[in-house]
Design an enzyme around this catalytic site. Structure first.
Site, PDB file in Angstrom:
ATOM      1  N   LYS A  89       0.863  -1.176   0.000  1.00 46.10           N
ATOM      2  CA  LYS A  89       0.000   0.000   0.000  1.00 46.10           C
ATOM      3  C   LYS A  89       0.899   1.226   0.000  1.00 46.10           C
ATOM      4  CE  LYS A  89      -3.736   2.196   2.676  1.00 46.10           C
ATOM      5  NZ  LYS A  89      -4.670   2.039   3.810  1.00 46.10           N
ATOM      6  N   SER A 100      -9.672   2.240   3.092  1.00 44.65           N
ATOM      7  CA  SER A 100      -8.813   3.006   2.222  1.00 44.65           C
ATOM      8  C   SER A 100      -7.845   2.123   1.422  1.00 44.65           C
ATOM      9  CB  SER A 100      -7.984   4.004   3.043  1.00 44.65           C
ATOM     10  OG  SER A 100      -7.157   3.312   3.966  1.00 44.65           O
ATOM     11  N   SER A 146      -9.832  -0.201   7.352  1.00 41.15           N
ATOM     12  CA  SER A 146      -9.314  -0.181   5.977  1.00 41.15           C
ATOM     13  C   SER A 146      -8.631  -1.440   5.484  1.00 41.15           C
ATOM     14  CB  SER A 146      -8.361   0.986   5.801  1.00 41.15           C
ATOM     15  OG  SER A 146      -9.102   2.147   5.633  1.00 41.15           O
TER      16      SER A 146
HETATM   17  N1  GLN Z   1     -13.073   4.601   6.640  1.00 43.90           N
HETATM   18  C1  GLN Z   1     -12.347   5.064   7.778  1.00 43.90           C
HETATM   19  C2  GLN Z   1     -11.911   6.491   7.566  1.00 43.90           C
HETATM   20  O1  GLN Z   1     -12.267   7.052   6.597  1.00 43.90           O
HETATM   21  C3  GLN Z   1     -11.195   4.157   8.077  1.00 43.90           C
HETATM   22  C4  GLN Z   1     -10.015   4.399   7.222  1.00 43.90           C
HETATM   23  C5  GLN Z   1      -8.840   3.532   7.621  1.00 43.90           C
HETATM   24  O2  GLN Z   1      -8.983   2.528   8.306  1.00 43.90           O
HETATM   25  N2  GLN Z   1      -7.667   3.935   7.202  1.00 43.90           N
HETATM   26  O3  GLN Z   1     -11.235   7.055   8.346  1.00 43.90           O
END
Ligand code: GLN
Length: 486
Positions: free
Chosen positions: A75, A150, A174
């Site tokens: 990532k 994400s 995420s």
């Molecule tokens: N969807 C969550 C956010 O927007 C989690 C994102 C994540 O775990 N990096 O913060």
């Protein structure tokens, strides 16, 4: 070849049925032919250099691990020497780190071959991968749908067989949510298990790295390398080494008597009927294996959304203050003085969602609002953790908790323009993150052509147990082997 698991590929490489270079080229060609937008950065030359080193190791037979010669991708939130690291942001669009993140280094030492850097929401903020400066990633099961976020690139790339496994990060879901929406297996270990050194910070008290792969077995192989103490991360945990594959190889004692908690609040809310049915059928399979389903309550589930969306932006506002146009990344071309340079660099360098969170974070940390928002959120965060402990250790305790990862399957790109609507899709993943517990997602069915993910949550340091349970399920089902039209 590209459908094989790491475990299978490892054997083929060791027995010289295929060379590392051949294997690497298969995946590089697939990446080139793909139009999912899962990769931000590919560099064949750098990849083939690593493949050559791994090939030599295999020929010599020295220092081999089960990951030697296995292609993976990171990532783009983990910094990498020689390769750009963007965090999905214009702010870092041309940034090259002088060092490798701890997990990048660990996986490199284990002999993996890096295929490239994966698309993600900007600074890992999002649930759909639409917040990336480099454009949205498509869901390989349906090109008009989001892959989740994400770590959308990480999950989509594994599902589309562009790479056998990837790294990802989970701050509020995420790893689990994109894994669920793309029909692959992902695990977020206990907070502090994997070093955050070199992982671009979003919300430091929540950020945790983890792997995404096709099977629980493969996730175990990756965790074996990724988990470990690192003195460069002050929250890194010092624990005895654990072999996460060990339990999977043992003569299976099954899961007879396993107590699975089903939180009422995870089922009676706005849950898609197909998702609900998929989860129930999975739970029935576990019952057949001898597990016992227990009705439990997690009354603060709804509060996890406001709590997370106060704490995470607060930490993000602080972490992202380092991007000032001076030391890292983007600097505006036209400015009048120093303050103007800060302002314009940040205005032009950050995307809309990132700016929204910096504003919210700064607001909840401001003198007049700190007590009513930030402190209050921290108090409720503690209560959420206590609720989990009551379930895992109290009278009639459960071994694990199971439920959906996401209330719906993948939605269409562009369908959730309102950020609040996006935030609500995190309802089932946030509390685990707030408590720092390990959680995983495994494929357990479909709604028409879109995958459904089952969430398994355990107590601290129960990663091995989660993997074992997931493995038992994957032994008797084949959801994890299903693949989109390639
Ligand atoms: N969807 C969550 C956010 O927007 C989690 C994102 C994540 O775990 N990096 O913060």
């Amino acid at each position: 070849m590209y459908n094989k698991t790491i475990k299978e590929l490892s054997l083929l490489l060791k027995n010289k049925k295929i060379s590392v270079i051949e294997l690497t080229k298969i995946f590089l060609d697939r990446i080139k032919a793909s139009n999912l937008n899962a990769f931000i950065h590919v560099d064949e030359e750098l990849t083939l250099m690593q493949a050559n080193i791994a090939e030599k190791k295999i020929i010599s037979g020295n220092n081999l691990t089960q990951l030697t010669g296995i292609p993976i991708a990171h990532k783009d939130i983990f910094v990498t020497r020689h390769w750009k690291t963007t965090a999905g942001s214009k702010m870092l669009a041309n940034y090259i780190s002088p060092f490798n993140a701890d997990i990048v280094e660990r996986l490199k030492k284990a002999g993996t071959v890096m295929l490239g850097k994966l698309n993600c929401d900007e600074f890992a903020m999002g649930s759909s991968n639409e917040n990336s400066y480099f454009g949205p990633v498509k869901n390989p099961w349906d090109y008009s749908a989001v892959p989740g976020g994400s770590s959308g690139g990480s999950a989509a790339a594994v599902a589309a067989r562009l790479v056998p496994a990837t790294t990802a990060s989970d701050t509020g879901g995420s790893i689990r949510q994109p894994a669920a929406l793309c029909g692959v297996t992902g695990i977020k270990p206990t907070y502090g298990s994997i070093s955050r050194y070199g992982m671009i910070a979003f919300a430091s008290s929540l950020d945790q790295a983890g792997p995404i792969a096709k099977t629980a077995e493969d996730c175990a192989l990756l965790l074996n390398v990724m988990i470990g103490f690192d003195k460069r991360d002050s929250t890194s945990l010092q624990r005895k080494n654990e072999d996460f594959s060990y339990g999977l190889k043992k003569n299976t004692k099954g899961i007879k008597g396993l107590r699975i908690g089903m939180p009422r609040e995870f089922f009676n809310v706005n849950l898609d009927t197909d998702v609900q049915n998929g989860i129930y059928s999975a739970l029935k399979e576990f019952e057949k294996l001898g597990a016992k389903l227990v009705d439990i309550s997690m009354p603060k589930t709804n509060l996890s959304i406001p709590v997370y969306y106060v704490i995470a932006p607060a930490e993000a506002a602080s972490n992202l203050s380092r991007f000032d146009g001076v030391r890292y990344g983007y600097r505006s071309k036209n400015y009048k003085n120093l303050v103007d340079m800060y302002k314009k660099s940040r205005t032009e360098g950050f995307g809309e969602e990132v700016k929204r969170r910096i504003l919210i974070g700064s607001h909840v940390l401001s003198r007049d609002f700190y007590n009513i928002y930030y402190l209050q959120a921290q108090r409720i965060r503690r209560l959420i953790s206590e609720d989990f402990q009551k379930i895992f250790t109290g009278p009639n305790s459960c071994d694990v908790i199971m439920g959906p990862v996401s209330p719906t399957v993948a939605w269409n790109i562009g369908n959730k323009r309102d950020p609040i609507v996006n935030y609500l899709s995190d309802i089932f993943t946030l509390s685990t993150s707030l408590a720092g517990l390990p959680g995983m997602s495994i494929p357990c069915g479909f709604s028409v052509n879109k995958p459904i993910g089952l969430q398994i949550i355990g107590n601290y340091f129960k990663e091995a147990q989660l993997l074992y349970i997931a493995h038992q399920y994957q032994n008797i089902t084949d959801w994890h082997l299903k693949k989109p039209k390639l």
